[in-house]
Scaffold this motif. Structure first.
Motif, PDB file in Angstrom:
ATOM      1  N   MET A  92       0.840  -1.199   0.000  1.00 51.97           N
ATOM      2  CA  MET A  92       0.000   0.000   0.000  1.00 51.97           C
ATOM      3  C   MET A  92       0.871   1.244   0.000  1.00 51.97           C
ATOM      4  O   MET A  92       1.766   1.389   0.835  1.00 51.97           O
ATOM      5  CB  MET A  92      -0.900  -0.001   1.235  1.00 51.97           C
ATOM      6  N   LEU A  93       0.616   2.144  -0.945  1.00 49.85           N
ATOM      7  CA  LEU A  93       1.331   3.414  -1.006  1.00 49.85           C
ATOM      8  C   LEU A  93       0.824   4.344   0.085  1.00 49.85           C
ATOM      9  O   LEU A  93      -0.342   4.295   0.465  1.00 49.85           O
ATOM     10  CB  LEU A  93       1.136   4.071  -2.367  1.00 49.85           C
ATOM     11  N   VAL A  94       1.704   5.196   0.581  1.00 57.16           N
ATOM     12  CA  VAL A  94       1.330   6.171   1.596  1.00 57.16           C
ATOM     13  C   VAL A  94       0.567   7.299   0.902  1.00 57.16           C
ATOM     14  O   VAL A  94       1.085   7.894  -0.042  1.00 57.16           O
ATOM     15  CB  VAL A  94       2.578   6.728   2.316  1.00 57.16           C
ATOM     16  N   PRO A  95      -0.641   7.585   1.345  1.00 56.50           N
ATOM     17  CA  PRO A  95      -1.394   8.683   0.733  1.00 56.50           C
ATOM     18  C   PRO A  95      -0.631   9.996   0.874  1.00 56.50           C
ATOM     19  O   PRO A  95      -0.128  10.328   1.934  1.00 56.50           O
ATOM     20  CB  PRO A  95      -2.697   8.736   1.539  1.00 56.50           C
ATOM     21  N   GLY A  96      -0.514  10.724  -0.219  1.00 54.25           N
ATOM     22  CA  GLY A  96       0.161  12.009  -0.185  1.00 54.25           C
ATOM     23  C   GLY A  96       1.645  11.943  -0.500  1.00 54.25           C
ATOM     24  O   GLY A  96       2.259  12.967  -0.753  1.00 54.25           O
ATOM     25  N   ASP A  97       2.244  10.769  -0.482  1.00 56.34           N
ATOM     26  CA  ASP A  97       3.657  10.631  -0.821  1.00 56.34           C
ATOM     27  C   ASP A  97       3.871   9.294  -1.515  1.00 56.34           C
ATOM     28  O   ASP A  97       4.082   8.271  -0.878  1.00 56.34           O
ATOM     29  CB  ASP A  97       4.551  10.733   0.415  1.00 56.34           C
ATOM     30  N   LYS A  98       3.798   9.298  -2.825  1.00 53.08           N
ATOM     31  CA  LYS A  98       3.886   8.060  -3.610  1.00 53.08           C
ATOM     32  C   LYS A  98       5.300   7.489  -3.666  1.00 53.08           C
ATOM     33  O   LYS A  98       5.538   6.481  -4.287  1.00 53.08           O
ATOM     34  CB  LYS A  98       3.375   8.301  -5.042  1.00 53.08           C
ATOM     35  N   ARG A  99       6.262   8.132  -2.968  1.00 52.12           N
ATOM     36  CA  ARG A  99       7.626   7.589  -2.920  1.00 52.12           C
ATOM     37  C   ARG A  99       7.804   6.605  -1.784  1.00 52.12           C
ATOM     38  O   ARG A  99       8.849   5.995  -1.635  1.00 52.12           O
ATOM     39  CB  ARG A  99       8.637   8.727  -2.769  1.00 52.12           C
ATOM     40  N   VAL A 100       6.762   6.441  -0.949  1.00 44.61           N
ATOM     41  CA  VAL A 100       6.843   5.577   0.223  1.00 44.61           C
ATOM     42  C   VAL A 100       5.665   4.595   0.197  1.00 44.61           C
ATOM     43  O   VAL A 100       4.539   4.974  -0.113  1.00 44.61           O
ATOM     44  CB  VAL A 100       6.780   6.397   1.529  1.00 44.61           C
ATOM     45  N   ALA A 101       5.939   3.348   0.557  1.00 45.13           N
ATOM     46  CA  ALA A 101       4.887   2.334   0.626  1.00 45.13           C
ATOM     47  C   ALA A 101       5.170   1.405   1.799  1.00 45.13           C
ATOM     48  O   ALA A 101       6.294   1.335   2.302  1.00 45.13           O
ATOM     49  CB  ALA A 101       4.826   1.526  -0.663  1.00 45.13           C
ATOM     50  N   PHE A 102       4.136   0.713   2.217  1.00 45.91           N
ATOM     51  CA  PHE A 102       4.283  -0.328   3.226  1.00 45.91           C
ATOM     52  C   PHE A 102       3.899  -1.652   2.602  1.00 45.91           C
ATOM     53  O   PHE A 102       2.937  -1.733   1.841  1.00 45.91           O
ATOM     54  CB  PHE A 102       3.424  -0.028   4.455  1.00 45.91           C
ATOM     55  N   VAL A 103       4.694  -2.673   2.919  1.00 43.39           N
ATOM     56  CA  VAL A 103       4.475  -4.006   2.379  1.00 43.39           C
ATOM     57  C   VAL A 103       4.289  -4.946   3.560  1.00 43.39           C
ATOM     58  O   VAL A 103       5.170  -5.057   4.413  1.00 43.39           O
ATOM     59  CB  VAL A 103       5.669  -4.452   1.501  1.00 43.39           C
ATOM     60  N   GLN A 104       3.136  -5.597   3.601  1.00 47.02           N
ATOM     61  CA  GLN A 104       2.809  -6.467   4.735  1.00 47.02           C
ATOM     62  C   GLN A 104       2.993  -7.934   4.365  1.00 47.02           C
ATOM     63  O   GLN A 104       2.616  -8.362   3.279  1.00 47.02           O
ATOM     64  CB  GLN A 104       1.367  -6.219   5.185  1.00 47.02           C
ATOM     65  N   PHE A 105       3.567  -8.667   5.316  1.00 42.71           N
ATOM     66  CA  PHE A 105       3.781 -10.104   5.185  1.00 42.71           C
ATOM     67  C   PHE A 105       3.068 -10.811   6.332  1.00 42.71           C
ATOM     68  O   PHE A 105       2.739 -10.188   7.343  1.00 42.71           O
ATOM     69  CB  PHE A 105       5.281 -10.434   5.231  1.00 42.71           C
ATOM     70  N   ALA A 106       2.864 -12.104   6.198  1.00 41.15           N
ATOM     71  CA  ALA A 106       2.209 -12.879   7.254  1.00 41.15           C
ATOM     72  C   ALA A 106       3.098 -12.995   8.482  1.00 41.15           C
ATOM     73  O   ALA A 106       2.594 -13.136   9.600  1.00 41.15           O
ATOM     74  CB  ALA A 106       1.826 -14.266   6.739  1.00 41.15           C
ATOM     75  N   ASP A 107       4.421 -12.936   8.287  1.00 36.30           N
ATOM     76  CA  ASP A 107       5.331 -13.082   9.425  1.00 36.30           C
ATOM     77  C   ASP A 107       6.603 -12.278   9.190  1.00 36.30           C
ATOM     78  O   ASP A 107       6.895 -11.838   8.082  1.00 36.30           O
ATOM     79  CB  ASP A 107       5.662 -14.565   9.660  1.00 36.30           C
ATOM     80  N   ALA A 108       7.355 -12.087  10.260  1.00 32.45           N
ATOM     81  CA  ALA A 108       8.594 -11.308  10.194  1.00 32.45           C
ATOM     82  C   ALA A 108       9.655 -12.011   9.349  1.00 32.45           C
ATOM     83  O   ALA A 108      10.474 -11.344   8.717  1.00 32.45           O
ATOM     84  CB  ALA A 108       9.120 -11.035  11.605  1.00 32.45           C
ATOM     85  N   ALA A 109       9.635 -13.332   9.309  1.00 33.81           N
ATOM     86  CA  ALA A 109      10.629 -14.063   8.512  1.00 33.81           C
ATOM     87  C   ALA A 109      10.453 -13.762   7.021  1.00 33.81           C
ATOM     88  O   ALA A 109      11.443 -13.595   6.296  1.00 33.81           O
ATOM     89  CB  ALA A 109      10.507 -15.561   8.772  1.00 33.81           C
ATOM     90  N   GLY A 110       9.215 -13.680   6.563  1.00 34.81           N
ATOM     91  CA  GLY A 110       8.956 -13.335   5.166  1.00 34.81           C
ATOM     92  C   GLY A 110       9.414 -11.926   4.844  1.00 34.81           C
ATOM     93  O   GLY A 110       9.999 -11.671   3.791  1.00 34.81           O
ATOM     94  N   ALA A 111       9.160 -10.997   5.751  1.00 34.75           N
ATOM     95  CA  ALA A 111       9.598  -9.618   5.561  1.00 34.75           C
ATOM     96  C   ALA A 111      11.120  -9.538   5.533  1.00 34.75           C
ATOM     97  O   ALA A 111      11.701  -8.818   4.719  1.00 34.75           O
ATOM     98  CB  ALA A 111       9.031  -8.726   6.663  1.00 34.75           C
ATOM     99  N   ALA A 112      11.776 -10.289   6.419  1.00 32.92           N
ATOM    100  CA  ALA A 112      13.242 -10.284   6.468  1.00 32.92           C
ATOM    101  C   ALA A 112      13.833 -10.840   5.175  1.00 32.92           C
ATOM    102  O   ALA A 112      14.819 -10.299   4.652  1.00 32.92           O
ATOM    103  CB  ALA A 112      13.729 -11.080   7.673  1.00 32.92           C
ATOM    104  N   ALA A 113      13.235 -11.909   4.655  1.00 27.30           N
ATOM    105  CA  ALA A 113      13.719 -12.495   3.404  1.00 27.30           C
ATOM    106  C   ALA A 113      13.564 -11.508   2.252  1.00 27.30           C
ATOM    107  O   ALA A 113      14.476 -11.354   1.426  1.00 27.30           O
ATOM    108  CB  ALA A 113      12.969 -13.790   3.104  1.00 27.30           C
ATOM    109  N   ALA A 114      12.439 -10.826   2.187  1.00 28.67           N
ATOM    110  CA  ALA A 114      12.208  -9.837   1.130  1.00 28.67           C
ATOM    111  C   ALA A 114      13.187  -8.675   1.261  1.00 28.67           C
ATOM    112  O   ALA A 114      13.741  -8.195   0.258  1.00 28.67           O
ATOM    113  CB  ALA A 114      10.767  -9.335   1.191  1.00 28.67           C
ATOM    114  N   ARG A 115      13.410  -8.232   2.481  1.00 28.50           N
ATOM    115  CA  ARG A 115      14.339  -7.116   2.723  1.00 28.50           C
ATOM    116  C   ARG A 115      15.747  -7.485   2.279  1.00 28.50           C
ATOM    117  O   ARG A 115      16.449  -6.691   1.649  1.00 28.50           O
ATOM    118  CB  ARG A 115      14.323  -6.755   4.199  1.00 28.50           C
ATOM    119  N   GLU A 116      16.153  -8.697   2.593  1.00 28.19           N
ATOM    120  CA  GLU A 116      17.503  -9.143   2.237  1.00 28.19           C
ATOM    121  C   GLU A 116      17.665  -9.270   0.723  1.00 28.19           C
ATOM    122  O   GLU A 116      18.679  -8.860   0.162  1.00 28.19           O
ATOM    123  CB  GLU A 116      17.800 -10.485   2.910  1.00 28.19           C
TER     124      GLU A 116
END
Length: 136
Positions: A92-116
């Motif tokens: 989901m993009l941040v309303p008012g600033d399309k240069r920033v978004a949040f990406v949600q995962f089911a767990d922190a391990a999935g987020a960590a893998a994507a970040r890496e």
């Protein structure tokens, strides 16, 4: 109640000069500055949004904050990029600033893998994706 907590927080932050943009579906609050005035994001020489050096490093979470997005990127483009990770849920993009978004995962391990794997990924010539764990 949870909505009242957000309203109280928003009122206190606004009184202190901060800006709040709640993303209720992800239940993440984004703010330009906190009560003490510490900036979480700043623009670099090229005008790209980057995490501020003084920002505290958030602990691992199941939500990533994506910055340095090109202006033509949208939630669908981000979803295509992150869909390769099994626990991906939503972008989901941040309303008012399309240069920033949040990406949600089911767990922190999935987020960590994507970040890496995707941190520093070239989205366009001269534009690399910056990923950090989002504060909850």
């Amino acid at each position: 109640s949870r909505p009242q907590v957000f309203k109280n927080f928003a009122a206190k932050l606004a009184a202190a000069g901060g800006v709040v943009a709640p993303i209720t579906r992800l239940e993440v609050v984004v703010m330009e500055s906190d009560i003490a005035g510490a900036s979480y994001f700043e623009e670099d020489a090229a005008g790209l949004l980057v995490p501020a050096a003084a920002a505290p490093a958030p602990a691992a979470s199941n939500v990533l904050c994506a910055t340095n997005l090109p202006p033509d990127y949208d939630a669908a483009a981000l979803s295509v990029l992150f869909r390769q990770f099994e626990s991906f849920q939503e972008a989901m993009l941040v309303p008012g600033d399309k240069r920033v978004a949040f990406v949600q995962f089911a767990d922190a391990a999935g987020a960590a893998a994507a970040r890496e794997r995707l941190g520093g990924f070239r989205l366009a010539p001269g534009v690399e994706l910056a990923l950090a764990f989002a504060n909850r």
